[in-house]
Design a protein around this motif. Structure first.
Motif, mmCIF file in Angstrom:
data_model
loop_
_atom_site.group_PDB
_atom_site.id
_atom_site.type_symbol
_atom_site.label_atom_id
_atom_site.label_comp_id
_atom_site.label_asym_id
_atom_site.label_seq_id
_atom_site.Cartn_x
_atom_site.Cartn_y
_atom_site.Cartn_z
ATOM 1 N N GLU A 13 87.398 45.774 -42.618
ATOM 2 C CA GLU A 13 88.734 45.269 -42.303
ATOM 3 C C GLU A 13 89.811 46.251 -42.789
ATOM 4 N N GLY A 14 90.640 46.692 -41.858
ATOM 5 C CA GLY A 14 91.730 47.591 -42.168
ATOM 6 C C GLY A 14 91.327 49.027 -42.439
ATOM 7 N N ARG A 15 90.043 49.329 -42.391
ATOM 8 C CA ARG A 15 89.572 50.678 -42.703
ATOM 9 C C ARG A 15 89.395 51.495 -41.429
ATOM 10 N N ASP A 16 89.518 52.812 -41.564
ATOM 11 C CA ASP A 16 89.170 53.714 -40.467
ATOM 12 C C ASP A 16 87.669 53.969 -40.518
ATOM 13 N N VAL A 17 87.024 53.760 -39.392
ATOM 14 C CA VAL A 17 85.577 53.924 -39.316
ATOM 15 C C VAL A 17 85.250 55.099 -38.399
ATOM 16 N N VAL A 18 84.325 55.939 -38.850
ATOM 17 C CA VAL A 18 83.832 57.060 -38.049
ATOM 18 C C VAL A 18 82.372 56.761 -37.709
ATOM 19 N N LEU A 19 82.107 56.521 -36.453
ATOM 20 C CA LEU A 19 80.736 56.308 -35.999
ATOM 21 C C LEU A 19 80.097 57.667 -35.735
ATOM 22 N N VAL A 20 78.933 57.878 -36.317
ATOM 23 C CA VAL A 20 78.258 59.176 -36.237
ATOM 24 C C VAL A 20 76.863 58.987 -35.667
ATOM 25 N N ASP A 21 76.523 59.795 -34.658
ATOM 26 C CA ASP A 21 75.173 59.761 -34.104
ATOM 27 C C ASP A 21 74.795 61.154 -33.632
ATOM 28 N N ASP A 22 73.508 61.382 -33.436
ATOM 29 C CA ASP A 22 73.096 62.699 -32.956
ATOM 30 C C ASP A 22 73.353 62.847 -31.469
ATOM 31 N N ILE A 23 73.195 61.771 -30.695
ATOM 32 C CA ILE A 23 73.368 61.844 -29.256
ATOM 33 C C ILE A 23 73.968 60.547 -28.735
ATOM 34 N N ILE A 24 74.882 60.679 -27.794
ATOM 35 C CA ILE A 24 75.378 59.520 -27.058
ATOM 36 C C ILE A 24 74.953 59.723 -25.613
ATOM 37 N N ALA A 25 74.076 58.860 -25.144
ATOM 38 C CA ALA A 25 73.550 58.971 -23.782
ATOM 39 C C ALA A 25 74.306 58.024 -22.853
ATOM 40 N N THR A 26 73.891 56.774 -22.791
ATOM 41 C CA THR A 26 74.570 55.813 -21.913
ATOM 42 C C THR A 26 75.809 55.218 -22.558
ATOM 43 N N GLY A 27 75.902 55.278 -23.883
ATOM 44 C CA GLY A 27 77.056 54.720 -24.588
ATOM 45 C C GLY A 27 76.994 53.230 -24.805
ATOM 46 N N SER A 28 75.929 52.591 -24.350
ATOM 47 C CA SER A 28 75.846 51.124 -24.456
ATOM 48 C C SER A 28 75.809 50.660 -25.900
ATOM 49 N N LEU A 77 92.304 59.835 -43.229
ATOM 50 C CA LEU A 77 91.753 58.568 -42.766
ATOM 51 C C LEU A 77 91.958 57.503 -43.841
ATOM 52 N N ALA A 78 92.173 56.270 -43.409
ATOM 53 C CA ALA A 78 92.425 55.164 -44.329
ATOM 54 C C ALA A 78 91.115 54.600 -44.850
ATOM 55 N N ASP A 79 90.828 54.860 -46.137
ATOM 56 C CA ASP A 79 89.622 54.337 -46.796
ATOM 57 C C ASP A 79 88.423 54.473 -45.854
ATOM 58 N N PRO A 80 88.070 55.698 -45.468
ATOM 59 C CA PRO A 80 87.112 55.890 -44.372
ATOM 60 C C PRO A 80 85.702 55.407 -44.678
ATOM 61 N N LEU A 81 85.073 54.904 -43.633
ATOM 62 C CA LEU A 81 83.669 54.502 -43.675
ATOM 63 C C LEU A 81 82.956 55.249 -42.562
ATOM 64 N N PHE A 82 81.935 56.018 -42.932
ATOM 65 C CA PHE A 82 81.139 56.760 -41.957
ATOM 66 C C PHE A 82 79.898 55.933 -41.661
ATOM 67 N N LEU A 83 79.788 55.501 -40.429
ATOM 68 C CA LEU A 83 78.816 54.476 -40.064
ATOM 69 C C LEU A 83 77.906 54.993 -38.959
ATOM 70 N N SER A 84 76.607 54.907 -39.180
ATOM 71 C CA SER A 84 75.655 55.297 -38.144
ATOM 72 C C SER A 84 75.183 54.050 -37.399
ATOM 73 N N PRO A 85 74.835 54.207 -36.114
ATOM 74 C CA PRO A 85 74.420 53.043 -35.322
ATOM 75 C C PRO A 85 73.103 52.436 -35.768
#
Length: 286
Positions: free
Chosen positions: A206-221, A154-162
């Motif tokens: 900007e320009g980075r690969d981001v990984v969104l991490v959560d315990d559950i995705i329900a409606t996805g909104s 991954l390019a300069d990864p950022l792990f991001l929680s909602p």
């Protein structure tokens, strides 16, 4: 012996392989009056020392199946019943939000407790719900496995929680991946209207690969809104990982429209995105 609920058949098979315990073939029936029956003929042929009921309670029917399988094991004379709830429905109703409302997570936990000696929960939305059970209950952390399906470079990864509440989950996945930073979105929810307002964090994407991490995705909104904000800020690629891919209604469409490079979940809820199994983590806890 592993006794699977109808919602957790693939995970039960994987758990049987991981533990070496036999896998029972359960039968699920619905009578003309709407009543359900979950049973396992294997219990009539052999009385195992231990029965492990594996059932994600994604529906009210699944809750009832779990209780029936527990009772079937008791009826067969099994000495120890262990209940594995990979995804526990009603877990987010962990308090009475208004006067007159029940604490549904507590009611469910007490019902489950009547038929088992021990409970394992996989990454419950509120870890404190383990205290609602009247038998020993352990929370199993399967989050590190979410790093497995991610691209190796991954390019300069950022792990991001909602939100701030899930940042530890993002840190767990980052640590398992072995590189990257962590951050979170600030989120405010109006519980009267259900509306969510998302404020981007200060982290540069900007320009980075981001990984969104959560315990559950329900409606996805909320997740899709977060993805849109990231694209507005010039993000590189966006990957989404979650322990429980509930993906209700049109959640998949929302995420695809928002623009994701990959969507990965575990088999706590068996979906086509369940590329990671929690069987190893549960087997270790057993």
């Amino acid at each position: 012996m592993i006794l699977p609920g109808s919602t957790s058949q693939a995970l039960a098979a994987a758990l049987a392989e991981a533990t070496g315990e036999p896998l029972a073939t359960a039968e699920y029936r619905t009578f003309p009056d709407g009543e359900l029956l979950a049973a396992a003929d294997a219990l009539a042929e052999e009385t195992p020392e231990r029965a492990v009921v594996v059932a994600s309670t994604t529906t009210s029917d699944a809750h009832l199946e779990l209780l029936q399988l527990q009772d079937a094991a008791r009826e067969a004379g099994v000495n120890e019943v262990v209940t594995v709830i990979p995804y526990m429905g009603y877990a987010r109703q962990d308090s009475a939000f208004k006067p007159g409302q029940p604490v549904s997570a507590r009611a469910v936990a007490k019902a489950v407790s009547t038929g088992t000696d021990r409970v394992l929960l996989v990454n419950p939305h509120e870890p404190g719900i383990s205290e609602f059970f009247d038998v020993p209950c352990e929370n199993v952390d399967a989050a590190p496995a979410l790093a497995d399906p991610l691209p190796p470079k991954l390019a300069d990864p950022l792990f991001l929680s909602p939100d701030a509440g899930a940042v530890e989950l993002a840190e767990t996945v980052r640590d398992a991946y072995g590189a990257g930073d962590t951050d979170y979105f600030e989120k405010e929810r109006d519980y009267e209207t259900g509306a969510v307002e998302i404020s981007p964090s200060d982290a540069s994407v900007e320009g980075r690969d981001v990984v969104l991490v959560d315990d559950i995705i329900a409606t996805g909104s909320t997740m899709s809104e977060s993805i849109e904000v990231l694209h507005q800020r010039g993000v590189g690629r966006v990957y989404v990982t979650c322990v429980h891919p509930l993906l209700a209604a049109n959640a998949r469409t929302k995420l695809a429209s928002a623009g994701v490079a990959g969507l990965y979940g575990t088999d706590t809820i068996e979906r086509d995105v369940s590329t990671v199994s929690v069987a190893g983590s549960v087997a270790d806890a057993l």
